[in-house]
Design an enzyme around this catalytic site. Structure first.
Site, PDB file in Angstrom:
ATOM      1  CB  THR A  12      -0.920  -0.019   1.245  1.00 38.15           C
ATOM      2  OG1 THR A  12      -1.790  -1.142   1.124  1.00 38.15           O
ATOM      3  CG2 THR A  12      -1.734   1.251   1.375  1.00 38.15           C
ATOM      4  CB  SER A  55       2.250  -8.053   1.132  1.00 34.34           C
ATOM      5  OG  SER A  55       0.992  -8.055   1.746  1.00 34.34           O
ATOM      6  CB  SER A  56      -1.823 -11.157  -1.322  1.00 30.95           C
ATOM      7  OG  SER A  56      -1.993 -10.199  -2.349  1.00 30.95           O
ATOM      8  CB  THR A  86      -0.253  -4.073   6.321  1.00 30.94           C
ATOM      9  OG1 THR A  86      -1.395  -3.815   5.502  1.00 30.94           O
ATOM     10  CG2 THR A  86       0.502  -2.791   6.594  1.00 30.94           C
ATOM     11  CG  ASP A  87      -3.050  -7.438   2.721  1.00 27.94           C
ATOM     12  OD1 ASP A  87      -3.404  -6.549   3.516  1.00 27.94           O
ATOM     13  OD2 ASP A  87      -3.505  -7.543   1.568  1.00 27.94           O
TER      14      ASP A  87
HETATM   15  N1  ASP Z   1      -2.501  -4.220   1.813  1.00 28.06           N
HETATM   16  C1  ASP Z   1      -2.083  -4.741   0.509  1.00 28.06           C
HETATM   17  C2  ASP Z   1      -0.696  -5.389   0.654  1.00 28.06           C
HETATM   18  O1  ASP Z   1      -0.482  -6.005   1.664  1.00 28.06           O
HETATM   19  C3  ASP Z   1      -2.278  -3.759  -0.475  1.00 28.06           C
HETATM   20  C4  ASP Z   1      -1.715  -3.899  -1.844  1.00 28.06           C
HETATM   21  O2  ASP Z   1      -2.300  -4.565  -2.687  1.00 28.06           O
HETATM   22  O3  ASP Z   1      -0.712  -3.244  -2.045  1.00 28.06           O
HETATM   23  O4  ASP Z   1       0.147  -5.339  -0.202  1.00 28.06           O
END
Ligand code: ASP
Length: 338
Positions: A12, A55-56, A86-87
């Protein structure tokens, strides 16, 4: 002058506009006014633009490559800040915690609000993370998670809210410290280090994670029991303090003949029990049928610890090293500390 190396991985903090294109590491640092061409205040900042992904989508290959670079950077005398989404931040932090030394501080941070949204928290989080990574007082604490001016130990840190900027908490423990007026203040130290001995992390090891919910008839468990050769280990995110339906006991006990099966809790805080309940499917029953207690480790982190142990000699042609795996989990449970 303190040296800090910043590894940017995307997330993010780099997601201006929210689409697939991510800002470069230099652009992320520029949001805070950090210029990697020269010293920033009292800290010399070096940038490694490492990945630019949500991060996913980070893989174990990404993280083992990151761990190797972090280890080299720390050995060269530099503190480290890892910036990512943060995920999965708590999993990156714990993986690094298991495989990297922290003779220099190693800090993981990110943001909850995109840089183009009002109240974007990325610059503040990055500033706090840099302060912690540059502070000699934050050495040897294990890998740290710094967001919203709180300093968390990787083993406890947990993303506990989908959108709040104060999403990170340390359930069952509490933060190790805070950042006040730009300065780290430590309140607590972990009783034991997470890094028990040099552990490796082999991306090819396969550890399944099975989260239970009411009414589970065992269909997903069957995917493991019918093809056990696909997995090197299993973590069960069980009910309460370590409970499963009575009809799970036989298949889980049979699996322990072939692979380590770790019993964790899906509750989100607190340790698994060992002898409070004794009915079929209770923690007492399961531990006496060969399952290994995760203690206070959350299921996703128990999976990483088991993965690291299996990557580091706890598995061989003769089977798995049950005492070593049990001892590693017990170590992080804080039991028996004189
Ligand atoms: N919160 C998401 C992450 O952990 C947001 C994203 O797609 O950048 O990366």
């Amino acid at each position: 002058m303190a040296r800090v190396t910043v590894f940017t991985l995307g997330g993010t903090i780099s997601a201006r506009g929210g689409d697939a294109a991510r800002m470069s590491g230099a652009e992320v640092l520029a949001e805070l006014g950090v210029d990697t061409a020269g010293p920033s205040g009292t800290t010399e900042v070096e940038l490694r633009d490492f990945r630019r992904v949500p991060s996913s989508s980070l893989t174990f290959e990404d993280l083992t490559a990151l761990a190797d670079e972090v280890a080299r950077t720390v050995a060269a005398g530099s503190g480290v800040v890892v910036v990512q989404g943060t995920d999965t931040l708590e999993e990156t932090a714990f993986l690094l915690d298991l495989v990297c030394t922290t003779e220099q501080p190693v800090v993981v941070t990110g943001a909850m609000r995109r840089p183009d949204l009002p109240g974007a928290d990325g610059p503040a989080n990055l500033a706090a993370a840099l302060a912690v990574a540059a502070d000699p007082g934050c050495r040897e604490l294990g890998v740290l998670v710094v967001l919203a001016d709180e300093i968390h130990a990787a083993r406890f840190a947990h993303k506990a809210h989908t959108t709040s900027v104060a999403t990170f908490a340390s359930p069952g423990a509490g933060p190790l410290g805070v950042v006040v007026e730009g300065e780290p203040r430590l309140l607590l130290r972990p009783a034991v280090a997470s890094r028990l001995c040099p552990l490796r992390f082999d991306p090819d090891v396969r550890v399944a994670l099975l989260t239970l919910s009411l009414g589970d008839r065992g269909d997903l468990l069957e995917l493991v029991t019918e093809r056990p050769e696909r997995y090197d280990g299993l973590v069960v995110a069980a009910f309460g303090a370590g409970h499963v339906p009575a009809w799970f006991v036989e298949p889980l006990a049979a699996l322990t003949e072939r692979m380590p099966v770790v019993l964790a809790s899906r509750t989100g805080a607190g340790a698994t029990l060992s002898h409070t309940y004794r009915s079929p499917g209770s923690e007492y029953d399961l531990l006496h049928r060969g399952l290994i207690p995760a203690g206070p480790l959350a299921p996703a982190k128990a999976r990483l610890l088991l993965h690291a142990l299996l990557s580091s000699g706890a598995k061989g042609p003769a089977g798995y090293d049950r005492p070593r795996i049990s001892a590693a989990f017990a170590h992080l449970d804080g039991a028996g500390l004189a």
